[in-house]
Design an enzyme around this catalytic site. Structure first.
Site, mmCIF file in Angstrom:
data_model
loop_
_atom_site.group_PDB
_atom_site.id
_atom_site.type_symbol
_atom_site.label_atom_id
_atom_site.label_comp_id
_atom_site.label_asym_id
_atom_site.label_seq_id
_atom_site.Cartn_x
_atom_site.Cartn_y
_atom_site.Cartn_z
ATOM 1 N N PHE A 292 0.854 -1.191 0.000
ATOM 2 C CA PHE A 292 0.000 0.000 0.000
ATOM 3 C C PHE A 292 0.884 1.233 0.000
ATOM 4 C CE2 PHE A 292 -2.458 3.480 1.720
ATOM 5 C CZ PHE A 292 -3.609 3.398 0.955
ATOM 6 N N ASP B 84 9.135 2.497 1.895
ATOM 7 C CA ASP B 84 7.958 3.243 2.329
ATOM 8 C C ASP B 84 7.791 2.989 3.829
ATOM 9 O OD1 ASP B 84 5.424 4.076 3.055
ATOM 10 O OD2 ASP B 84 4.489 3.479 1.167
ATOM 11 N N LYS C 177 2.555 9.473 8.352
ATOM 12 C CA LYS C 177 1.710 9.151 9.508
ATOM 13 C C LYS C 177 2.290 9.563 10.872
ATOM 14 C CE LYS C 177 -1.283 5.566 7.616
ATOM 15 N NZ LYS C 177 -0.885 5.060 6.311
HETATM 16 C C1 PLP Z 1 -1.079 5.269 4.912
HETATM 17 C C2 PLP Z 1 0.013 4.864 4.003
HETATM 18 C C3 PLP Z 1 0.314 5.603 2.839
HETATM 19 C C4 PLP Z 1 -0.519 6.779 2.403
HETATM 20 O O1 PLP Z 1 -0.446 7.822 3.311
HETATM 21 P P1 PLP Z 1 -1.489 9.050 3.213
HETATM 22 O O2 PLP Z 1 -0.986 10.018 4.228
HETATM 23 O O3 PLP Z 1 -2.855 8.499 3.523
HETATM 24 O O4 PLP Z 1 -1.408 9.564 1.825
HETATM 25 C C5 PLP Z 1 1.399 5.216 2.083
HETATM 26 N N1 PLP Z 1 2.150 4.151 2.430
HETATM 27 C C6 PLP Z 1 1.887 3.418 3.521
HETATM 28 C C7 PLP Z 1 2.776 2.266 3.864
HETATM 29 C C8 PLP Z 1 0.805 3.738 4.342
HETATM 30 O O5 PLP Z 1 0.529 2.994 5.415
#
Ligand code: PLP
Length: 393
Positions: A124, A215, A244
């Site tokens: 994701f 990520d 986050k």
């Molecule tokens: C939540 C998340 C995103 C996206 O972040 P947003 O602030 O909602 O755009 C990208 N990568 C990972 C691993 C995430 O958990």
């Protein structure tokens, strides 16, 4: 718009690991805004930083130097393997920046005309067009075609598959510019990366001059018991994306990279809000608190306590649960494929017991509480969870 399937709760107040709804009911918060409220709710350090920064200066423009941005960049580079930082407002945006950086690196360093970025199935990476394309889950892409070209998917934790994919894509000269992976797949089911796999990923990237982008949006800033998820894997990435947990709930994202691959120049990338004094001042206070208040050690200890408690539930309900997995304070209780209930059923039952949880796909219940959670609060959460499950089986 009705983009969210919401639970029937309106939350109006929070303190520490607890939140209250508009009827005055109290809940233990094992969601923390989805791994975002690092210091919980209304933490004095955040109240102080928000107030102080608002009174001093909250927004100008990246037309000028912003000392708080410099200080946060310094902190991030001092506490990671990266040397350079670009600030934005969210995880998707941080990944967009990393995708642009990887493409420019492909063009200018590797001489690739149409660079490819390899990502993993069940990953994701966000909800913008490029990041839903990077996300290896068709359910997020459905109805949004045409997607962005230049992405290729491989199974996660499978070194052979990555090696063959690179070989096939690079058969007639270099085409792969980057590999983009989570250290632990959060949204895709709380699925930790394998140490041997990531060693092999690093070797393959080195051999082919491919950038390794991690990520860290969900796992970064202490959640796994270490500052960064990649520290659990014995490797260093070239590029890191974070969001986050970085701001503890104020909207901030960042893309970090080593100076060796910092190909972006003035005019290449920008954001109006990105790295303003307000979010940087607050994020720096959050990061310093994670470091100085023993919160990574707490994440490790409380995570272990939580997993032990969850394992007892796996033993008690062998027909329902398969396993518990996770690092520090990102954990998943995994349902069997053929279990009579789905993760959402447990999440709904938990609300009745005043416990907030979040699914990570249909078969995983995710636990991502604030890093300040106490031993007593973990015990209380486990009690409320056991009562929830007891009510629906
Ligand atoms: C939540 C998340 C995103 C996206 O972040 P947003 O602030 O909602 O755009 C990208 N990568 C990972 C691993 C995430 O958990």
């Amino acid at each position: 718009m009705t983009t969210y399937g919401r639970f029937p709760l309106a939350l109006t107040r929070g303190a520490g690991c607890r939140v209250w709804d508009d009827q005055g009911n109290e809940y233990l918060d094992m969601v923390a805004g989805i791994a975002t409220c690092t210091l919980g709710h209304a933490h004095p350090v955040m109240v102080e930083a928000v107030t102080q920064q608002m009174q001093q200066l909250h927004h100008v423009s990246n037309l000028y130097y912003i000392p708080e941005q410099g200080a946060l960049a310094q902190w991030l580079t001092d506490h990671s393997c990266a040397d350079r930082v670009f600030f934005c407002n969210s995880g998707a945006e941080a990944n967009e920046g990393a995708i642009k950086l990887a493409r420019k690196y492909g063009h200018t360093t590797l001489g690739i005309e149409e660079p490819v970025i390899i990502t993993a199935n069940a990953s994701f990476h966000g909800r913008t067009l490029a990041t839903i394309t990077a996300t290896g889950q068709p359910k997020y892409q459905k109805n949004f075609a045409p997607l962005v070209p230049g992405f290729h998917y491989v199974p996660f934790n499978d070194g052979d598959a990555l090696e063959s994919a690179i070989a096939a894509l690079n058969a007639n000269g270099p085409r792969v510019a980057a590999v983009l992976l989570e250290a632990l797949q959060g949204e895709g089911g709380v699925n930790p990366g394998n140490v041997q796999y990531f060693k092999r990923v690093r070797e393959l990237c080195d051999r082919h001059n491919i950038l390794l982008i991690m990520d860290e949006v969900q796992v970064g800033v202490g959640r796994t018991g270490k500052m960064w998820g990649y520290e659990n894997l014995g490797i260093e990435p070239d590029v890191i994306t974070v969001a986050k947990g970085l701001g503890g709930g104020v909207p901030i994202g960042a893309m970090l990279c080593k100076s060796s691959c910092d190909v972006l120049q003035p005019g290449d990338h920008a954001s109006t809000y990105g790295g303003n004094p307000f979010v940087c001042g607050v994020a720096l206070a959050v990061c310093q608190t994670v470091q100085s208040a023993g919160l990574m050690a707490n994440a490790s200890a409380r995570g272990q306590q939580l997993r032990q408690g969850l394992l007892k539930l796996v033993d008690a309900y062998p027909q329902l649960f398969e396993q518990v997995r996770g690092w520090g304070l990102i954990n998943g209780l995994v349902l069997k494929e053929d279990a009579a209930i789905k993760s959402i059923d447990i999440v709904k039952a938990a609300i009745e017991q005043q416990l907030l949880l979040v699914p990570a796909g249909p078969t995983v219940v995710r636990f991502v509480p604030p890093l300040i959670i106490t031993e007593a609060e973990i015990d209380e959460s486990l009690k409320r969870l056991a009562a929830s499950i007891n009510n629906i089986v």
